[in-house]
Design a protein around this motif. Structure first.
Motif, PDB file in Angstrom:
ATOM      1  N   SER A 335     124.544 -34.980-132.054  1.00  0.00           N
ATOM      2  CA  SER A 335     125.563 -35.365-131.079  1.00  0.00           C
ATOM      3  C   SER A 335     125.037 -35.023-129.688  1.00  0.00           C
ATOM      4  N   ARG A 336     125.827 -35.353-128.674  1.00  0.00           N
ATOM      5  CA  ARG A 336     125.464 -35.040-127.278  1.00  0.00           C
ATOM      6  C   ARG A 336     124.018 -35.421-126.971  1.00  0.00           C
ATOM      7  N   PRO A 337     123.669 -36.714-127.019  1.00  0.00           N
ATOM      8  CA  PRO A 337     122.290 -37.103-126.695  1.00  0.00           C
ATOM      9  C   PRO A 337     121.865 -36.714-125.289  1.00  0.00           C
ATOM     10  N   ASP A 338     122.847 -36.491-124.392  1.00  0.00           N
ATOM     11  CA  ASP A 338     122.502 -36.055-123.038  1.00  0.00           C
ATOM     12  C   ASP A 338     121.946 -34.640-123.023  1.00  0.00           C
ATOM     13  N   GLU A 339     122.169 -33.868-124.097  1.00  0.00           N
ATOM     14  CA  GLU A 339     121.670 -32.496-124.175  1.00  0.00           C
ATOM     15  C   GLU A 339     120.321 -32.403-124.884  1.00  0.00           C
ATOM     16  N   GLN A 340     119.822 -33.530-125.391  1.00  0.00           N
ATOM     17  CA  GLN A 340     118.581 -33.519-126.159  1.00  0.00           C
ATOM     18  C   GLN A 340     117.385 -33.897-125.286  1.00  0.00           C
ATOM     19  N   GLY A 341     116.251 -33.275-125.572  1.00  0.00           N
ATOM     20  CA  GLY A 341     114.984 -33.641-124.935  1.00  0.00           C
ATOM     21  C   GLY A 341     114.095 -34.339-125.945  1.00  0.00           C
ATOM     22  N   TYR A 342     113.475 -33.552-126.830  1.00  0.00           N
ATOM     23  CA  TYR A 342     112.631 -34.087-127.895  1.00  0.00           C
ATOM     24  C   TYR A 342     113.059 -33.471-129.222  1.00  0.00           C
ATOM     25  N   ILE A 343     113.026 -34.282-130.277  1.00  0.00           N
ATOM     26  CA  ILE A 343     113.287 -33.787-131.632  1.00  0.00           C
ATOM     27  C   ILE A 343     112.173 -34.314-132.535  1.00  0.00           C
ATOM     28  N   LEU A 344     111.464 -33.403-133.197  1.00  0.00           N
ATOM     29  CA  LEU A 344     110.390 -33.767-134.116  1.00  0.00           C
ATOM     30  C   LEU A 344     110.885 -33.602-135.546  1.00  0.00           C
ATOM     31  N   LEU A 345     110.870 -34.689-136.310  1.00  0.00           N
ATOM     32  CA  LEU A 345     111.264 -34.642-137.716  1.00  0.00           C
ATOM     33  C   LEU A 345     110.041 -34.332-138.561  1.00  0.00           C
ATOM     34  N   CYS A 346     110.136 -33.279-139.354  1.00  0.00           N
ATOM     35  CA  CYS A 346     109.031 -32.855-140.218  1.00  0.00           C
ATOM     36  C   CYS A 346     109.532 -32.714-141.646  1.00  0.00           C
ATOM     37  N   ALA A 347     108.619 -32.827-142.587  1.00  0.00           N
ATOM     38  CA  ALA A 347     108.937 -32.590-143.989  1.00  0.00           C
ATOM     39  C   ALA A 347     107.985 -31.526-144.529  1.00  0.00           C
ATOM     40  N   TYR A 348     108.537 -30.634-145.350  1.00  0.00           N
ATOM     41  CA  TYR A 348     107.763 -29.566-145.977  1.00  0.00           C
ATOM     42  C   TYR A 348     107.800 -29.757-147.486  1.00  0.00           C
ATOM     43  N   THR A 383      97.296 -38.622-148.483  1.00  0.00           N
ATOM     44  CA  THR A 383      96.664 -37.306-148.410  1.00  0.00           C
ATOM     45  C   THR A 383      97.294 -36.345-149.413  1.00  0.00           C
ATOM     46  N   LYS A 384      96.474 -35.491-150.027  1.00  0.00           N
ATOM     47  CA  LYS A 384      96.947 -34.529-151.019  1.00  0.00           C
ATOM     48  C   LYS A 384      96.715 -33.103-150.520  1.00  0.00           C
ATOM     49  N   THR A 385      97.342 -32.164-151.217  1.00  0.00           N
ATOM     50  CA  THR A 385      97.265 -30.730-150.893  1.00  0.00           C
ATOM     51  C   THR A 385      97.597 -30.481-149.424  1.00  0.00           C
ATOM     52  N   ARG A 386      98.559 -31.223-148.895  1.00  0.00           N
ATOM     53  CA  ARG A 386      99.071 -31.013-147.544  1.00  0.00           C
ATOM     54  C   ARG A 386     100.549 -30.664-147.678  1.00  0.00           C
ATOM     55  N   TYR A 387     100.944 -29.577-147.031  1.00  0.00           N
ATOM     56  CA  TYR A 387     102.300 -29.091-147.232  1.00  0.00           C
ATOM     57  C   TYR A 387     103.244 -29.444-146.088  1.00  0.00           C
ATOM     58  N   TRP A 388     102.693 -29.976-145.012  1.00  0.00           N
ATOM     59  CA  TRP A 388     103.519 -30.379-143.880  1.00  0.00           C
ATOM     60  C   TRP A 388     103.121 -31.775-143.415  1.00  0.00           C
ATOM     61  N   VAL A 389     104.131 -32.561-143.035  1.00  0.00           N
ATOM     62  CA  VAL A 389     103.888 -33.821-142.341  1.00  0.00           C
ATOM     63  C   VAL A 389     104.872 -33.924-141.181  1.00  0.00           C
ATOM     64  N   ALA A 390     104.352 -34.219-139.999  1.00  0.00           N
ATOM     65  CA  ALA A 390     105.199 -34.570-138.857  1.00  0.00           C
ATOM     66  C   ALA A 390     105.461 -36.067-138.953  1.00  0.00           C
ATOM     67  N   LEU A 391     106.708 -36.433-139.197  1.00  0.00           N
ATOM     68  CA  LEU A 391     107.060 -37.821-139.495  1.00  0.00           C
ATOM     69  C   LEU A 391     107.285 -38.657-138.241  1.00  0.00           C
ATOM     70  N   ALA A 392     108.226 -38.229-137.410  1.00  0.00           N
ATOM     71  CA  ALA A 392     108.646 -39.056-136.279  1.00  0.00           C
ATOM     72  C   ALA A 392     109.124 -38.177-135.140  1.00  0.00           C
ATOM     73  N   LEU A 393     108.931 -38.662-133.921  1.00  0.00           N
ATOM     74  CA  LEU A 393     109.436 -37.976-132.731  1.00  0.00           C
ATOM     75  C   LEU A 393     110.566 -38.800-132.133  1.00  0.00           C
ATOM     76  N   LEU A 394     111.696 -38.151-131.873  1.00  0.00           N
ATOM     77  CA  LEU A 394     112.803 -38.777-131.153  1.00  0.00           C
ATOM     78  C   LEU A 394     112.748 -38.277-129.722  1.00  0.00           C
ATOM     79  N   ASP A 395     112.553 -39.203-128.788  1.00  0.00           N
ATOM     80  CA  ASP A 395     112.403 -38.887-127.373  1.00  0.00           C
ATOM     81  C   ASP A 395     113.666 -39.326-126.639  1.00  0.00           C
ATOM     82  N   PHE A 396     114.445 -38.359-126.157  1.00  0.00           N
ATOM     83  CA  PHE A 396     115.698 -38.643-125.460  1.00  0.00           C
ATOM     84  C   PHE A 396     115.555 -38.520-123.944  1.00  0.00           C
ATOM     85  N   THR A 397     114.341 -38.487-123.414  1.00  0.00           N
ATOM     86  CA  THR A 397     114.161 -38.169-122.006  1.00  0.00           C
ATOM     87  C   THR A 397     114.333 -39.362-121.073  1.00  0.00           C
TER      88      THR A 397
END
Length: 439
Positions: A335-348, A383-397
């Protein structure tokens, strides 16, 4: 390259001409009008823009901006009807926000590239008198040939003012409902043609290519708006599910009060030692950031995940719906997109999941505004044996919406350190804290 000043012109052939809009600062949309000998369009169908991407049986076409290039209008002079004497290229500020003017735009230029010919560049002079739209270039007939003229004429009334001058009937706001008047029984009632809408439509459902981006238009002050960003996975095939497929969604965030527009583009992958530098997204704070407090401390505090579900009613205005320990779905709401800067979605992916790739789990991110725009961010690598992936960046700037950027960057093999999101929206892999998930 030929560079034109305001009012100058140059000859071009009848081959395809690609017109590109390049700008810095506020958003500008590119459109075109097909004009007859009387200086007017033949009908509303002779306008080409984001809501109507083609005219003249495809002789003039609009293409949206992508991560790899600017917004374009493609003109095929040889294919234009004989009744079309000019194609007028127009730049306009966001029609959804009447407060936007060209005063926010810097380094505006339009570049016309004739197929097999020399490019033509028109650096548009600054407009600071409240102009919201401008006629930039015109491609016009001269005898048997064609020429390009640099115009640069501004309109304070915006795109609607330009369109009306050239005979297009538009309505930026729905007109009030008329009082019905009974018609005589012998008089037929003609159906009124609907006015052309200049409001940007929702994206519909799109899926991003690797490294691509898409922009969702929104009113940042809309307190009822809630954006959903979900991690979806089906576990892959039956054998894959038997070995385990417990993925976790993490949302690393930088609030607007801390975010900066840096030298590097948001979403850029950086190495250890990167120092964010740039201007504050909220300049009213009077801050120009150069460097930052230790990034590990920022990363530990600014994350929403299964141990810190967040909140929609107070900061950070980001909330996770819970922890799904079987193949399915985890989602955050924003909520409040005016309060957001960047949000990085990651999966573990916990070590107990085995060594399958995130793609083998059927993992993807899905972002929706609930108002007709849904962006899917798929995975392409195995890719295998990787425990993190940075999926997408949401840029509200940006003031007019949010940009979703496809990232798909993986941690090093067997490395449990989560990604780190810097205050300029850049991403450093293998730099955050390690926190094992226990059964």
């Amino acid at each position: 390259m030929t560079e034109l000043t305001k009012g100058a012109n140059t000859p071009v052939g009848a081959e395809r001409i690609t017109v590109e809009l390049r700008r810095s600062g506020g958003p500008v949309d590119l459109s075109a009008l097909l004009i007859g000998a009387d200086g007017k369009v033949g009908s509303d169908a002779d306008m080409v823009f984001f809501n109507q991407p083609s005219a003249g049986a495809g002789s003039v076409r609009h293409t949206t901006a992508t991560s790899g290039g600017p917004e374009r209008i493609i003109v095929e002079p040889a294919a234009l009807a004989a009744s079309v004497h000019r194609v007028v290229l127009v730049g306009s500020c966001d029609p959804d926000d009447p407060g936007r003017t060209f005063a926010e735009v810097t380094e505006l230029a339009v570049r016309a590239v004739p197929e097999g010919g020399e490019p033509v560049l028109f650096p548009v002079p600054p407009m600071t008198d409240g102009e919201r739209a401008a006629v930039l270039l015109e491609i016009y007939r001269r005898g048997p040939g064609w020429r390009i003229r640099a115009v640069g004429q501004g309109y304070r009334e915006g795109l609607a003012g330009v369109a009306t001058d050239f005979g297009v009937e538009v309505a930026e706001e729905p007109p009030p409902a008329p009082v019905p008047v009974p018609a005589p029984v012998w008089a037929p009632v003609p159906a009124a043609a609907p006015a052309m809408s200049l409001v940007k439509p929702p994206l519909g459902r799109i899926s991003l290519d690797k490294g691509a981006r898409a922009s969702i238009s929104m009113d940042k002050q809309d307190r009822e708006l809630a954006i959903e960003a979900a991690l979806e996975w089906d576990g892959g095939d039956e054998n894959r599910r038997k070995r385990g497929a417990d993925l976790d969604l993490y949302a690393l965030f930088v609030p607007a009060s801390r975010a900066v527009r840096g030298v590097k583009a948001a979403g850029t992958l950086v190495k250890s030692g990167h120092t964010p530098q740039g201007e504050a997204v909220r300049p009213e704070n009077g801050e120009v950031h150069s460097g930052e407090q230790p990034t590990g401390a920022v990363d530990r505090a600014n994350v929403v995940y299964y141990k810190n579900l967040g909140s929609l009613r107070e900061k950070p205005y980001i909330q996770l719906d819970g922890d799904s320990k079987v193949p399915g779905r985890e989602a955050i709401r924003i909520s409040r997109p005016d309060e957001q800067g960047y949000i990085l979605l990651c999966a573990y992916s916990a070590v107990s999941n085995g060594f399958g790739s995130f793609r083998s789990f059927g993992a993807k991110a899905v972002i929706s505004d609930g108002r007709g725009s849904t962006v899917t961010v798929p995975l392409f690598e195995n890719t295998k044996t990787r425990y993190w992936v940075a999926l997408a960046l949401l840029d509200f700037t940006t003031d007019d919406g949010a940009t979703v950027r496809h990232i798909e960057s993986y941690s090093r093999r067997m490395n449990e350190r989560r990604p780190l999101l810097h205050i300029d929206g850049t991403i450093e892999m293998n730099a955050g804290p390690v926190e094992f998930k226990r059964p």
